[in-house]
Enzyme design. Structure first.
Site, mmCIF file in Angstrom:
data_model
loop_
_atom_site.group_PDB
_atom_site.id
_atom_site.type_symbol
_atom_site.label_atom_id
_atom_site.label_comp_id
_atom_site.label_asym_id
_atom_site.label_seq_id
_atom_site.Cartn_x
_atom_site.Cartn_y
_atom_site.Cartn_z
ATOM 1 N NE ARG A 147 -4.262 -1.694 0.565
ATOM 2 C CZ ARG A 147 -5.308 -1.687 -0.429
ATOM 3 N NH1 ARG A 147 -5.132 -1.044 -1.521
ATOM 4 N NH2 ARG A 147 -6.580 -2.189 0.200
ATOM 5 C CD GLU A 148 4.508 -0.163 1.457
ATOM 6 O OE1 GLU A 148 5.058 -0.725 2.648
ATOM 7 O OE2 GLU A 148 3.791 -0.618 0.828
ATOM 8 C CB THR A 149 2.186 3.361 -4.586
ATOM 9 O OG1 THR A 149 1.396 2.268 -4.437
ATOM 10 C CG2 THR A 149 3.719 2.918 -4.923
ATOM 11 C CG LEU A 153 5.046 6.924 1.936
ATOM 12 C CD1 LEU A 153 4.885 6.237 3.299
ATOM 13 C CD2 LEU A 153 6.249 7.943 2.193
#
Length: 259
Positions: A147-149, A153
């Site tokens: 899920r970072e994007t 991130l």
């Protein structure tokens, strides 16, 4: 024998097997910098007799990823907010992230085989922690996601290298850039999961795999792991040479001629 019990991480050892448990089920085993320090410590304190390390999460989820409070202005109690961390120098920021990564980098060391027993959610840092291990046994309710994007991130906890190695560049890019869920059937099909079992069978499946890994002599497993881990960085002829050197060591050891 209990080796460590702090900051949501519980570590035990029983002969040749160590078990590292993420033990904060009330928060779906969400991770914090304190979690990462405890996980890094776990790697440092393993007894030398340990050959297999099992990583598991207590409760219905393996790990829902980073505790989002880290991004709030006040941050997590006792920790520097990530927003304040971002205001530091390039050197300070790089050093902080490098320290976080230590929790994720020892699981593939040559003298042990690590198994992630994954159920429920394995999101972001949870996904990367599962990827840190050599092998993954998953319950059929598993849901991986990077899920970072979606938070602006990138995955930075040493997960991108093993992900590309397992599923290839194009699929890794699609998984990371979309942040979508990868469920059990796909995880097994594309190589994220070595084995998928029913939710009630996860513990037994991990125990069976552990027993199978312990059945072979330790030095043979260590040499084989090293051969496979380095194969992608070697040419075909270099790998053949590495095989010959490893086999020579094994034959001499079996003949009582080793160092």
């Amino acid at each position: 024998m209990t080796l460590l019990d702090k900051d949501g991480v519980h570590v035990t050892a029983d002969g040749e097997v160590a078990t590292v448990t993420l033990a904060n089920p009330a928060k779906r085993n969400a991770q914090t910098p304190a979690t990462w320090r405890a996980l890094a410590e776990a790697g440092r304190i393993l007894p030398g007799a340990v050959r297999v390390v099992v990583l598991r999460g207590e409760g219905p989820s393996f790990s829902a990823g980073l505790d989002r409070a880290a991004f709030e202005p006040e941050g997590i109690e006792g920790e520097l907010s990530f927003l304040r961390l971002a205001r530091g120098s390039d050197e300070e920021l790089d050093a902080a992230v490098a320290e976080f990564q230590h929790a994720f980098t020892w699981w593939r060391r040559p003298d042990v085989v690590s198994i992630a027993a994954v159920q429920g959610h394995a999101i972001g840092a949870g996904f990367q922690l599962a990827l840190a291990c050599d092998l993954r046994v998953c319950a059929d309710d598993v849901r991986f996601a990077m899920r970072e994007t979606s938070l602006g991130l990138v995955p930075d906890l040493a997960g991108t290298h093993p992900l590309v190695g397992l599923v290839g560049y194009a699929r890794a890019l699609e998984i990371c850039a979309t942040g979508r869920f990868v469920q059990a059937d796909e995880a097994e099909r594309v190589g994220l999961a070595n084995l998928v079992v029913g939710q009630g069978q996860l513990e037994d499946a991990v125990a069976d795999l552990t027993a199978a890994l312990l059945a072979a002599p330790r030095d043979a497993v260590v040499e084989t792991k090293a051969l496979l881990a380095g194969a992608s960085a070697r040419t075909y002829d270099e790998q053949r040479a590495a095989e010959r050197a490893a086999q020579s060591r094994r034959l001499r050891d079996l003949a009582g001629l080793g160092d």
